[in-house]
Design a protein around this motif. Structure first.
Motif, PDB file in Angstrom:
ATOM      1  N   TYR A  98       0.810  -1.175   0.012  1.00 47.34           N
ATOM      2  CA  TYR A  98       0.028  -0.083   0.057  1.00 47.34           C
ATOM      3  C   TYR A  98       1.064   1.331   0.127  1.00 47.34           C
ATOM      4  O   TYR A  98       2.110   1.180   0.472  1.00 47.34           O
ATOM      5  N   ASP A  99       0.316   2.288  -0.498  1.00 50.53           N
ATOM      6  CA  ASP A  99       0.758   3.859  -0.211  1.00 50.53           C
ATOM      7  C   ASP A  99       1.779   4.063  -1.555  1.00 50.53           C
ATOM      8  O   ASP A  99       2.973   3.510  -1.621  1.00 50.53           O
ATOM      9  N   LEU A 100       1.442   5.359  -2.190  1.00 49.01           N
ATOM     10  CA  LEU A 100       2.172   5.925  -3.108  1.00 49.01           C
ATOM     11  C   LEU A 100       3.227   6.899  -2.709  1.00 49.01           C
ATOM     12  O   LEU A 100       2.922   8.237  -2.716  1.00 49.01           O
ATOM     13  N   VAL A 101       4.263   6.315  -1.835  1.00 46.28           N
ATOM     14  CA  VAL A 101       4.991   7.255  -1.233  1.00 46.28           C
ATOM     15  C   VAL A 101       6.573   7.147  -1.835  1.00 46.28           C
ATOM     16  O   VAL A 101       6.559   5.913  -2.765  1.00 46.28           O
ATOM     17  N   PRO A 102       7.442   7.927  -1.949  1.00 48.99           N
ATOM     18  CA  PRO A 102       8.904   8.106  -2.866  1.00 48.99           C
ATOM     19  C   PRO A 102       9.399   6.389  -2.825  1.00 48.99           C
ATOM     20  O   PRO A 102       9.694   6.111  -3.865  1.00 48.99           O
ATOM     21  N   ILE A 159       8.585  -4.493  -6.294  1.00 44.51           N
ATOM     22  CA  ILE A 159       7.102  -4.571  -6.116  1.00 44.51           C
ATOM     23  C   ILE A 159       6.389  -4.598  -7.240  1.00 44.51           C
ATOM     24  O   ILE A 159       6.608  -4.091  -8.284  1.00 44.51           O
ATOM     25  N   ASP A 160       5.342  -5.581  -7.366  1.00 43.55           N
ATOM     26  CA  ASP A 160       4.651  -5.614  -8.604  1.00 43.55           C
ATOM     27  C   ASP A 160       3.521  -4.701  -8.529  1.00 43.55           C
ATOM     28  O   ASP A 160       3.157  -4.255  -9.676  1.00 43.55           O
ATOM     29  N   PHE A 161       2.621  -4.546  -7.291  1.00 45.85           N
ATOM     30  CA  PHE A 161       1.622  -3.522  -7.557  1.00 45.85           C
ATOM     31  C   PHE A 161       1.643  -2.736  -5.901  1.00 45.85           C
ATOM     32  O   PHE A 161       2.051  -3.145  -5.134  1.00 45.85           O
ATOM     33  N   LEU A 162       1.234  -1.388  -6.384  1.00 45.85           N
ATOM     34  CA  LEU A 162       0.908  -0.609  -5.370  1.00 45.85           C
ATOM     35  C   LEU A 162      -0.283  -0.194  -5.186  1.00 45.85           C
ATOM     36  O   LEU A 162      -1.030   0.001  -6.064  1.00 45.85           O
ATOM     37  N   ILE A 163      -1.042  -0.085  -3.865  1.00 44.38           N
ATOM     38  CA  ILE A 163      -2.414   0.381  -3.711  1.00 44.38           C
ATOM     39  C   ILE A 163      -2.394   1.640  -3.044  1.00 44.38           C
ATOM     40  O   ILE A 163      -2.048   1.816  -1.848  1.00 44.38           O
ATOM     41  N   GLY A 164      -2.753   2.797  -3.749  1.00 45.60           N
ATOM     42  CA  GLY A 164      -2.926   3.945  -3.296  1.00 45.60           C
ATOM     43  C   GLY A 164      -4.152   4.503  -2.618  1.00 45.60           C
ATOM     44  O   GLY A 164      -5.411   3.710  -2.917  1.00 45.60           O
ATOM     45  N   GLN A 165      -4.229   5.118  -1.567  1.00 46.63           N
ATOM     46  CA  GLN A 165      -5.484   5.321  -0.706  1.00 46.63           C
ATOM     47  C   GLN A 165      -5.841   6.792  -0.534  1.00 46.63           C
ATOM     48  O   GLN A 165      -6.670   7.197   0.064  1.00 46.63           O
ATOM     49  N   ARG A 175      -1.720   0.537  -9.021  1.00 50.06           N
ATOM     50  CA  ARG A 175      -0.756   1.312  -9.855  1.00 50.06           C
ATOM     51  C   ARG A 175       0.646  -0.089  -9.889  1.00 50.06           C
ATOM     52  O   ARG A 175       0.854  -0.945  -8.949  1.00 50.06           O
ATOM     53  N   ASN A 176       1.070  -0.122 -11.103  1.00 48.57           N
ATOM     54  CA  ASN A 176       2.307  -1.049 -11.275  1.00 48.57           C
ATOM     55  C   ASN A 176       3.438   0.041 -12.153  1.00 48.57           C
ATOM     56  O   ASN A 176       2.889   1.178 -12.019  1.00 48.57           O
ATOM     57  N   LEU A 230       8.821   0.017  -6.915  1.00 50.62           N
ATOM     58  CA  LEU A 230       7.880  -0.475  -7.903  1.00 50.62           C
ATOM     59  C   LEU A 230       8.415  -0.227  -9.644  1.00 50.62           C
ATOM     60  O   LEU A 230       8.475  -1.164 -10.204  1.00 50.62           O
ATOM     61  N   LEU A 231       8.934   0.859  -9.641  1.00 48.63           N
ATOM     62  CA  LEU A 231       9.845   1.101 -10.794  1.00 48.63           C
ATOM     63  C   LEU A 231      11.080   0.032 -11.017  1.00 48.63           C
ATOM     64  O   LEU A 231      11.280  -0.229 -12.172  1.00 48.63           O
ATOM     65  N   ASP A 232      11.524  -0.396 -10.069  1.00 47.25           N
ATOM     66  CA  ASP A 232      12.596  -1.162 -10.072  1.00 47.25           C
ATOM     67  C   ASP A 232      12.344  -2.689  -9.940  1.00 47.25           C
ATOM     68  O   ASP A 232      13.084  -3.503  -9.883  1.00 47.25           O
ATOM     69  N   SER A 233      11.048  -3.005 -10.012  1.00 54.67           N
ATOM     70  CA  SER A 233      10.707  -4.217 -10.031  1.00 54.67           C
ATOM     71  C   SER A 233      10.598  -5.057  -8.794  1.00 54.67           C
ATOM     72  O   SER A 233      10.621  -6.409  -8.845  1.00 54.67           O
TER      73      SER A 233
END
Length: 341
Positions: A280-284, A295-301, A336-337, A290-293
């Protein structure tokens, strides 16, 4: 012609001051009397004089308390920026926001913060509460004392709070179950990592996740949930321990903070890219991983909304007597991926 407080008072058979207290939630008043006055005001189409109200507030400013938890996490930093933006907006009307925050999730510390804010004369409280009976009782005591409460990010059951602002955590958990199962091919071993046992959002995220896997993806084996207390070092330790005991681990479901600890553990154990990860969380830091693969998915809230809206809801309620339209104001479940972040 505009409806006045005096007209409402005459119809309700009470004083103008009682009408003022009922409509603007100032001072003690019997709930049934307040409800009757508000109903009369609605039927008459009463609209508050915002300019006059702002002048009155300048003499007796509204104070809104905010109690946050786990403010060491990047997500809470984003949330508090929403509180700051709301503070700037309502300060033009003479309102004041008093913020208290703590590391981790400590029930006693939160209760102490509430007591401090009450002593400073708050008229309303926005809080990310611990899921504890002491907190439940304290919130209901505040409401009985005519101090409205809005919960954010984390809700609490069996209270008369005005509303909750945050993600539908159980639905988000179910969403994550579907995403992970898809990339796992419907089979494998998953480790759920939660933050705190007294955090209802974390609990519901894991519940929704596990319930959906059991219902729709029975070939996925879910390991017992572990608790990381939003701590990266502890998260890394727990992930490495699980990998040592379950070398066939297929995925990690990270329902709390401390996400970087998972990525470090997988890299250290030679499992980077071989074990799927959803957080979870779209933090830096999360976006970089995520961009470096890693993490597969991020869940923003929508952290900003979770900080901004509770303050504005309380202000509008205290300033104009406007109640939120619904008891649950859910923020988006944003998926997000690395291709759409």
């Amino acid at each position: 012609m505009a409806v006045t407080l005096k007209q409402i008072a005459e119809i309700a058979g009470v004083s103008r001051g009682t009408v003022d207290r009922a409509l603007y939630n100032r001072g003690r008043i019997k709930p049934e009397v307040a409800e009757r006055i508000k109903k009369i005001a609605d039927e008459l189409g009463y609209q508050p004089n915002r300019a006059g109200k702002a002048l009155a507030m300048a003499k007796r400013p509204v104070k809104i308390g905010v109690v946050a938890q786990a403010t060491e996490t990047p997500f809470m930093h984003l949330l508090l920026s929403g509180v700051e933006d709301a503070t700037k907006e309502i300060s033009a009307f003479g309102a004041e926001v008093l913020t208290r925050s703590g590391v981790g999730l400590d029930v006693e510390a939160q209760l102490k913060m509430i007591d401090e804010l009450v002593e400073e004369g708050i008229n309303g409280l926005a809080i990310a509460p611990a899921d504890d009976d002491r907190m439940r009782n304290r919130i209901n005591e505040l409401i009985a004392a005519n101090i409205p409460v809005v919960t954010f990010n984390v809700d609490i059951a069996d209270t008369d709070r005005l509303c909750f602002v945050g993600q539908n955590s159980e639905q988000a958990g179910r969403t994550c179950a579907g995403l992970l199962s898809a990339v796992m091919g419907g089979t494998g071993v998953v480790l759920p990592i939660s933050g705190y046992q007294h955090n209802l959002s974390h609990t519901l995220r894991v519940k929704g996740f596990c319930d959906e896997l059991e219902k729709s993806f029975p070939d996925v084996h879910v390991l017992p949930t572990v608790y990381c207390q939003d701590n990266e070092a502890l998260t890394q330790e727990l992930t490495e321990k699980t990998l040592a005991e379950h070398p066939d681990l297929t995925a990690v479901y990270m329902a709390a903070g401390g996400q970087t600890g998972v990525c470090r553990a997988l890299a250290r154990m030679g499992k980077r890219g071989r074990v799927r990860v959803i957080c979870y969380d779209l933090v830096p830091n999360n976006i970089r991983n995520l961009l470096d693969s890693r993490i597969d998915f991020l869940i923003g809230q929508d952290a900003h909304t979770q900080g901004y809206q509770p303050v504005m809801i309380l202000f509008n309620y205290l300033f104009s007597g406007v109640k939120p339209e619904k008891p649950y104001l859910f923020t988006d479940i944003s998926i997000r991926n690395k291709y759409n972040v």
